[in-house]
Design a protein around this motif. Sequence first.
Motif, short mmCIF file in Angstrom:
data_model
loop_
_atom_site.label_atom_id
_atom_site.label_comp_id
_atom_site.label_asym_id
_atom_site.label_seq_id
_atom_site.Cartn_x
_atom_site.Cartn_y
_atom_site.Cartn_z
N ALA A 100 15.18 -2.71 -1.98
CA ALA A 100 15.45 -2.46 -3.68
C ALA A 100 16.23 -3.70 -4.12
N ASN A 101 17.04 -4.39 -3.29
CA ASN A 101 17.84 -5.40 -3.93
C ASN A 101 17.46 -6.59 -3.05
N GLU A 102 16.25 -6.85 -2.48
CA GLU A 102 15.96 -7.77 -1.70
C GLU A 102 14.60 -8.40 -2.19
N PRO A 103 14.46 -9.21 -3.30
CA PRO A 103 13.34 -9.68 -4.07
C PRO A 103 12.62 -10.73 -3.33
N GLY A 104 13.11 -11.45 -2.21
CA GLY A 104 12.40 -12.25 -1.39
C GLY A 104 11.58 -11.41 -0.31
N ILE A 105 11.60 -10.18 -0.14
CA ILE A 105 10.75 -9.50 1.02
C ILE A 105 9.72 -8.82 0.09
N GLU A 106 8.59 -8.96 0.84
CA GLU A 106 7.47 -8.49 0.39
C GLU A 106 7.31 -6.85 0.71
N LYS A 107 7.76 -6.20 -0.30
CA LYS A 107 7.46 -4.67 0.00
C LYS A 107 6.13 -4.37 0.43
N GLU A 108 5.18 -4.58 -0.41
CA GLU A 108 3.72 -4.11 -0.17
C GLU A 108 3.27 -4.43 1.27
N ALA A 109 3.66 -5.43 1.74
CA ALA A 109 3.23 -5.67 3.15
C ALA A 109 3.92 -5.06 4.20
N LEU A 110 5.08 -4.57 4.04
CA LEU A 110 5.91 -3.85 4.81
C LEU A 110 5.37 -2.25 4.62
N ILE A 111 5.02 -1.89 3.49
CA ILE A 111 4.47 -0.78 3.34
C ILE A 111 3.02 -0.73 4.11
N ALA A 112 2.37 -1.55 3.83
CA ALA A 112 0.79 -1.61 4.62
C ALA A 112 0.98 -1.42 6.03
N ALA A 113 2.11 -2.19 6.44
CA ALA A 113 2.14 -2.21 7.97
C ALA A 113 2.76 -0.85 8.51
N PHE A 114 3.42 -0.27 7.57
CA PHE A 114 4.06 1.15 7.91
C PHE A 114 2.65 1.94 7.99
N ASP A 115 1.93 2.19 6.67
CA ASP A 115 1.12 3.18 6.76
C ASP A 115 -0.12 2.78 7.69
N GLU A 116 -0.22 1.80 8.29
CA GLU A 116 -1.53 1.43 9.55
C GLU A 116 -0.85 2.08 10.67
N GLN A 117 0.71 1.95 11.19
CA GLN A 117 1.14 2.81 12.23
C GLN A 117 1.21 4.07 12.15
N GLN A 118 1.41 4.85 10.90
CA GLN A 118 1.47 6.05 10.57
C GLN A 118 -0.01 6.60 10.84
N LYS A 119 -0.86 6.04 10.36
CA LYS A 119 -2.31 6.43 10.52
C LYS A 119 -2.69 6.57 12.12
N ARG A 120 -2.33 5.59 12.77
CA ARG A 120 -2.63 5.77 14.36
C ARG A 120 -1.83 6.91 14.92
N TRP A 121 -0.55 6.91 14.60
CA TRP A 121 0.00 8.16 14.95
C TRP A 121 -0.54 9.31 14.53
N ASP A 122 -0.84 9.61 13.25
CA ASP A 122 -1.73 10.91 12.84
C ASP A 122 -3.06 11.13 13.70
N GLU A 123 -3.66 9.94 13.95
CA GLU A 123 -5.03 10.14 14.61
C GLU A 123 -4.60 10.46 15.92
N ALA A 124 -3.75 10.24 16.65
CA ALA A 124 -3.50 10.52 18.07
C ALA A 124 -2.88 11.70 18.12
N ALA A 125 -1.81 12.11 17.06
CA ALA A 125 -1.26 13.76 17.14
C ALA A 125 -2.33 14.52 16.91
N ALA A 126 -3.23 14.13 16.24
CA ALA A 126 -4.51 15.06 15.75
C ALA A 126 -5.21 15.53 17.09
N THR A 127 -5.52 14.40 17.97
CA THR A 127 -6.10 14.52 19.23
C THR A 127 -5.52 15.35 20.31
N LEU A 128 -4.11 15.26 20.11
CA LEU A 128 -3.19 16.04 21.20
C LEU A 128 -2.93 17.03 20.53
#
Length: 207
Positions: A100-128
């Motif tokens: 929130a107070n770090e204007p030099g950090i690309e928030k969107e890139a971090l969220i996109a990276a997190f969403d990709e990891q979450q997607k892999r987790w959800d897919e694996a979790a559904a399989t198991l």
Amino acid sequence: MADSEDSTTPTAVSWRAILRGTGTLPSGKRTEGTPSDPALQLWRNWQANHTLVVALTRQWQRIEKKLIHSVGIPEVTIRISGEEEPKIAQSVDEIEELVANEPGIEKEALIAAFDEQQKRWDEAAATLGFGAVDAELRAALGKERDFVASVPKTKAASLPGVAAKLAIVIQLGEPSPTDAEFPWPQLRSALADIARLASPEATISPM
């Protein structure tokens, strides 16, 4: 040990079961198939559900371990200015709070990276089948809370019933069966006393 339809005196095995919080409680006399002591029935229902909670918890933990080893926990590392150690965010909300107070950090890139990891987790979790186990565990834990809430409202009709209510409290509350901190030794001693008074011919030990 099977319950006896006519017995009102707990056996030594039954009392040891109460003291450990496992096994079979004495049934007491029955009327049309219903135990005479509602506290004993509460204990039976709680114990059956608690056994399910333990089994589901172990299953949940096994699946979670597989998920962690296969895809990893969904998270991103964020380096905050002025902080020596990086921060770990495990949700979009945490990402937004940290940057929130770090204007030099690309928030969107971090969220996109997190969403990709979450997607892999959800897919694996559904399989198991992780979601189904998680839902069952949450439901069983909800029932356990309901049973515990019923303890002070349920009137015991016998000393075994009193012991049953106390056994629920001890089993859920004590960190371990040999915990020496107050009030667990005192409560285990009281439970053993109740067992001794209800069944003086049985050989009783606290655990």
